[in-house]
Enzyme design. Structure first.
Site, PDB file in Angstrom:
ATOM      1  N   GLU A  81      48.027  51.893  41.023  1.00 21.84           N
ATOM      2  CA  GLU A  81      47.585  50.457  41.411  1.00 21.84           C
ATOM      3  C   GLU A  81      48.496  49.576  42.162  1.00 21.84           C
ATOM      4  OE1 GLU A  81      43.192  51.596  42.106  1.00 21.84           O
ATOM      5  OE2 GLU A  81      43.637  49.891  41.138  1.00 21.84           O
ATOM      6  N   CYS A  95      52.162  43.174  43.763  1.00 20.45           N
ATOM      7  CA  CYS A  95      52.227  43.078  42.670  1.00 20.45           C
ATOM      8  C   CYS A  95      51.977  44.621  41.868  1.00 20.45           C
ATOM      9  CB  CYS A  95      50.554  42.748  42.617  1.00 20.45           C
ATOM     10  SG  CYS A  95      49.152  42.451  40.939  1.00 20.45           S
ATOM     11  N   CYS A 102      45.917  50.283  30.146  1.00 18.40           N
ATOM     12  CA  CYS A 102      46.494  48.973  29.445  1.00 18.40           C
ATOM     13  C   CYS A 102      45.195  48.271  27.997  1.00 18.40           C
ATOM     14  CB  CYS A 102      45.925  47.479  30.482  1.00 18.40           C
ATOM     15  SG  CYS A 102      45.966  45.780  29.344  1.00 18.40           S
ATOM     16  N   CYS A 106      41.043  43.092  27.653  1.00 22.16           N
ATOM     17  CA  CYS A 106      40.248  42.441  27.664  1.00 22.16           C
ATOM     18  C   CYS A 106      38.863  42.107  28.038  1.00 22.16           C
ATOM     19  CB  CYS A 106      40.989  41.349  28.928  1.00 22.16           C
ATOM     20  SG  CYS A 106      42.695  40.852  28.078  1.00 22.16           S
ATOM     21  N   CYS A 109      38.437  42.724  32.041  1.00 18.41           N
ATOM     22  CA  CYS A 109      39.179  42.768  32.638  1.00 18.41           C
ATOM     23  C   CYS A 109      38.931  44.775  33.777  1.00 18.41           C
ATOM     24  CB  CYS A 109      40.541  43.357  32.753  1.00 18.41           C
ATOM     25  SG  CYS A 109      41.684  43.445  33.386  1.00 18.41           S
ATOM     26  N   GLY A 152      48.823  46.567  33.569  1.00 20.24           N
ATOM     27  CA  GLY A 152      49.043  46.875  32.090  1.00 20.24           C
ATOM     28  C   GLY A 152      49.672  45.163  31.836  1.00 20.24           C
ATOM     29  N   GLU A 153      50.256  45.356  30.566  1.00 16.54           N
ATOM     30  CA  GLU A 153      50.585  44.615  29.702  1.00 16.54           C
ATOM     31  C   GLU A 153      52.395  44.000  29.486  1.00 16.54           C
ATOM     32  OE1 GLU A 153      50.118  40.637  28.651  1.00 16.54           O
ATOM     33  OE2 GLU A 153      52.316  41.251  28.448  1.00 16.54           O
ATOM     34  N   SER A 184      53.456  38.273  34.374  1.00 16.81           N
ATOM     35  CA  SER A 184      52.240  37.630  33.476  1.00 16.81           C
ATOM     36  C   SER A 184      51.820  38.004  32.318  1.00 16.81           C
ATOM     37  CB  SER A 184      50.773  37.685  34.684  1.00 16.81           C
ATOM     38  OG  SER A 184      50.073  37.696  34.575  1.00 16.81           O
ATOM     39  N   SER A 207      48.411  33.988  30.785  1.00 20.43           N
ATOM     40  CA  SER A 207      46.796  34.780  31.003  1.00 20.43           C
ATOM     41  C   SER A 207      45.712  34.014  30.079  1.00 20.43           C
ATOM     42  CB  SER A 207      46.499  36.054  31.212  1.00 20.43           C
ATOM     43  OG  SER A 207      46.174  36.683  32.512  1.00 20.43           O
ATOM     44  N   LEU A 208      45.605  32.281  29.931  1.00 23.86           N
ATOM     45  CA  LEU A 208      44.753  31.258  28.425  1.00 23.86           C
ATOM     46  C   LEU A 208      43.483  31.956  28.148  1.00 23.86           C
ATOM     47  CD1 LEU A 208      46.246  29.378  26.813  1.00 23.86           C
ATOM     48  CD2 LEU A 208      45.120  27.997  27.937  1.00 23.86           C
ATOM     49  N   HIS A 209      42.581  31.466  29.756  1.00 23.87           N
ATOM     50  CA  HIS A 209      41.354  31.635  29.851  1.00 23.87           C
ATOM     51  C   HIS A 209      40.519  31.211  29.093  1.00 23.87           C
ATOM     52  CE1 HIS A 209      42.817  34.744  32.832  1.00 23.87           C
ATOM     53  NE2 HIS A 209      43.068  35.895  32.189  1.00 23.87           N
ATOM     54  N   ASN A 283      36.349  38.315  39.429  1.00 22.23           N
ATOM     55  CA  ASN A 283      36.054  39.392  39.997  1.00 22.23           C
ATOM     56  C   ASN A 283      35.171  40.243  39.360  1.00 22.23           C
ATOM     57  OD1 ASN A 283      37.651  38.246  42.086  1.00 22.23           O
ATOM     58  ND2 ASN A 283      39.610  38.641  41.293  1.00 22.23           N
ATOM     59  N   CYS A 326      42.664  40.624  41.606  1.00 17.83           N
ATOM     60  CA  CYS A 326      43.263  40.570  39.882  1.00 17.83           C
ATOM     61  C   CYS A 326      42.196  41.493  39.391  1.00 17.83           C
ATOM     62  CB  CYS A 326      43.027  38.844  39.242  1.00 17.83           C
ATOM     63  SG  CYS A 326      44.496  38.099  40.884  1.00 17.83           S
TER      64      CYS A 326
HETATM   65  N1  SAH Z   1      47.885  42.071  31.141  1.00 20.72           N
HETATM   66  C1  SAH Z   1      48.629  40.753  32.768  1.00 20.72           C
HETATM   67  C2  SAH Z   1      49.263  40.474  33.543  1.00 20.72           C
HETATM   68  C3  SAH Z   1      48.045  41.676  35.034  1.00 20.72           C
HETATM   69  S1  SAH Z   1      46.483  40.981  34.700  1.00 20.72           S
HETATM   70  C4  SAH Z   1      48.121  39.712  32.329  1.00 20.72           C
HETATM   71  O1  SAH Z   1      46.918  39.773  31.263  1.00 20.72           O
HETATM   72  O2  SAH Z   1      48.305  38.726  31.609  1.00 20.72           O
HETATM   73  C5  SAH Z   1      46.506  39.677  36.178  1.00 20.72           C
HETATM   74  C6  SAH Z   1      45.878  38.439  36.365  1.00 20.72           C
HETATM   75  O3  SAH Z   1      43.785  39.207  36.564  1.00 20.72           O
HETATM   76  C7  SAH Z   1      45.454  38.257  34.391  1.00 20.72           C
HETATM   77  O4  SAH Z   1      45.559  36.744  34.826  1.00 20.72           O
HETATM   78  C8  SAH Z   1      44.415  38.632  34.153  1.00 20.72           C
HETATM   79  O5  SAH Z   1      43.683  38.269  33.246  1.00 20.72           O
HETATM   80  C9  SAH Z   1      43.297  37.900  35.624  1.00 20.72           C
HETATM   81  N2  SAH Z   1      42.106  39.010  35.534  1.00 20.72           N
HETATM   82  C10 SAH Z   1      41.604  40.418  34.394  1.00 20.72           C
HETATM   83  N3  SAH Z   1      40.304  40.232  34.697  1.00 20.72           N
HETATM   84  C11 SAH Z   1      39.971  39.894  36.194  1.00 20.72           C
HETATM   85  C12 SAH Z   1      38.725  39.382  36.838  1.00 20.72           C
HETATM   86  N4  SAH Z   1      38.084  40.579  36.110  1.00 20.72           N
HETATM   87  N5  SAH Z   1      39.015  38.994  37.556  1.00 20.72           N
HETATM   88  C13 SAH Z   1      39.741  37.533  37.761  1.00 20.72           C
HETATM   89  N6  SAH Z   1      40.979  38.413  37.156  1.00 20.72           N
HETATM   90  C14 SAH Z   1      40.913  38.331  36.302  1.00 20.72           C
HETATM   91 FE1  SF4 Z   2      45.700  44.124  30.440  1.00 22.39          FE
HETATM   92 FE2  SF4 Z   2      46.050  42.248  31.638  1.00 22.39          FE
HETATM   93 FE3  SF4 Z   2      43.232  43.184  31.754  1.00 22.39          FE
HETATM   94 FE4  SF4 Z   2      44.199  41.907  29.449  1.00 22.39          FE
HETATM   95  S1  SF4 Z   2      43.687  41.525  31.493  1.00 22.39           S
HETATM   96  S2  SF4 Z   2      43.629  43.868  29.797  1.00 22.39           S
HETATM   97  S3  SF4 Z   2      46.081  42.289  29.451  1.00 22.39           S
HETATM   98  S4  SF4 Z   2      45.956  44.203  32.556  1.00 22.39           S
END
Ligand code: SAH
Ligand code: SF4
Length: 345
Positions: A81, A95, A102, A106, A109, A152-153, A184, A207-209, A283, A326
């Protein structure tokens, strides 16, 4: 894509320039529109080179039309996508995905929940952008920004990501300035260092979180491999070298990472660093029990960071009505995942 063809047919450089100009800048819709090439040469090109390697499957447009999500089919039948976000200030951001699914997994995600179905080629990454470039050029606009924030990463598919960047920035192709890119990453340190060493000077989003190692490990398995302390050190070196501000992405999940103590820890972690925090309201994804933080918690969190001088933005939720926001990118028709998780890499 054109290099091999040019070599085989012994084409002079100006032919390649003509091709690049029409293919990338004019964003022609098919090789038949290569008006400054003769018919014979065009026909050979059509036989030997594919105009797009990805096939458009379905297009979804959000109700307010600011977000378009496209589902592409790969040669192996898997789907990926890509999302276009039309911002009000004439910015058109694509994007891109760099993988099917991936492997990082996480916990919050949707893409991670799919497992890993393979790396995309540079050509497939470029196709995603060119698809939207063609639509936009018709309206007298163009793609202004590219963010590697889809499926993907990027650090785990670095060579193809780098090749795609070369094509986007090549003055004879799309000629986009490096400032127009954001990569990212969830925090793969050696690959990040390599990217910078190889000269990447676009924007970096991390992506710190979570503001501490323990919680980060809970949410993001990559944290076990690449602990927070080491990640911050690598990022400090990057800032030292480039003097560029890093964006820290922080998904706001109710009760999990949005409490005042988390804000305090995050403020302590980032104060004195060249940082910008982007709070992403969680989300919802189908598989998880998490809930989005309330508007009040997000505002409170934002203020605690601002009080110590850290700039904060709250990411606008675009495209959630078409599952394009996201973390929501996941195609449920993909069935061939190997299910490789991070431990296997
Ligand atoms: N893999 C990379 C880039 C893709 S994710 C990364 O993790 O940085 C793009 C962004 O969306 C990242 O910051 C990710 O952590 C965030 N993300 C993933 N799942 C999400 C969700 N359910 N709600 C909001 N943001 C999310
Ligand atoms: Fe992969 Fe980024 Fe989603 Fe983590 S947040 S599973 S690294 S796409």
């Amino acid at each position: 894509m054109i290099q091999e063809f040019a070599k085989k047919h012994n084409l002079p450089k100006y032919r390649i320039d003509q091709f690049n100009q029409q293919f990338f800048q004019q964003a022609i819709e098919s090789f038949d529109e290569l008006s400054n090439w003769g018919k014979d040469l065009r026909d050979s090109l059509k036989e030997e080179v594919e105009f797009m390697v990805l096939e458009q499957d379905r297009v979804f447009e959000s109700e307010n039309k600011d977000t378009v999500k496209v589902l592409f089919k790969r040669k192996d039948g898997q789907r990926i996508e890509t999302v276009l976000m039309r911002h009000h200030n004439n910015r058109n951001t694509v994007c891109v995905s760099c993988m099917v699914g991936c492997p990082v997994n996480c916990s919050f995600c949707a893409t991670g929940k799919m497992g890993f179905g393979g790396n995309l080629s540079a050509r497939e990454i470029v196709d995603q952008v060119m698809f939207f470039q063609r639509r936009l050029v018709k309206q007298g606009k163009k793609v202004t920004n590219v963010v590697y924030m889809g499926m993907g990463e990027p650090m785990l598919n670095l060579p193809e990501v780098q090749k795609s960047l070369e094509i986007f920035t090549d003055p004879s192709k799309l000629g986009m300035s490096s400032r127009r890119f954001t990569i990212s990453t969830s925090g793969y340190i050696p690959q990040f260092r390599q990217l910078i060493k190889d000269g990447y000077r676009g924007k970096v989003a991390i992506s710190l979180h979570a503001p501490n190692q323990e919680l980060r490990e809970e949410l993001m398995p990559v944290a076990k491999l690449h602990p927070l302390g080491k990640l911050m050190k690598a990022l400090d070196e990057y800032v030292e070298l480039t003097n560029k501000r890093i964006t820290y992405e922080y998904v706001m999940i109710s009760d999990v990472n949005d409490q005042p103590k988390h804000a305090k820890q995050l403020a302590a972690l980032l104060s004195g660093r060249l940082a910008h925090v982007n709070l992403i309201p969680f989300n919802p994804i189908k598989e998880e029990v998490y809930e989005r933080s309330s508007g009040n918690s997000i505002q409170r969190f934002k203020r605690s960071l601002e009080n110590v001088g850290i700039p904060v933005t709250i990411r606008a939720t675009m495209g959630d009505d078409v599952d394009a926001a996201c973390g929501q990118l996941a195609d449920r028709e993909n069935k061939h995942h190997t299910g490789i998780k991070i431990g296997n890499l």
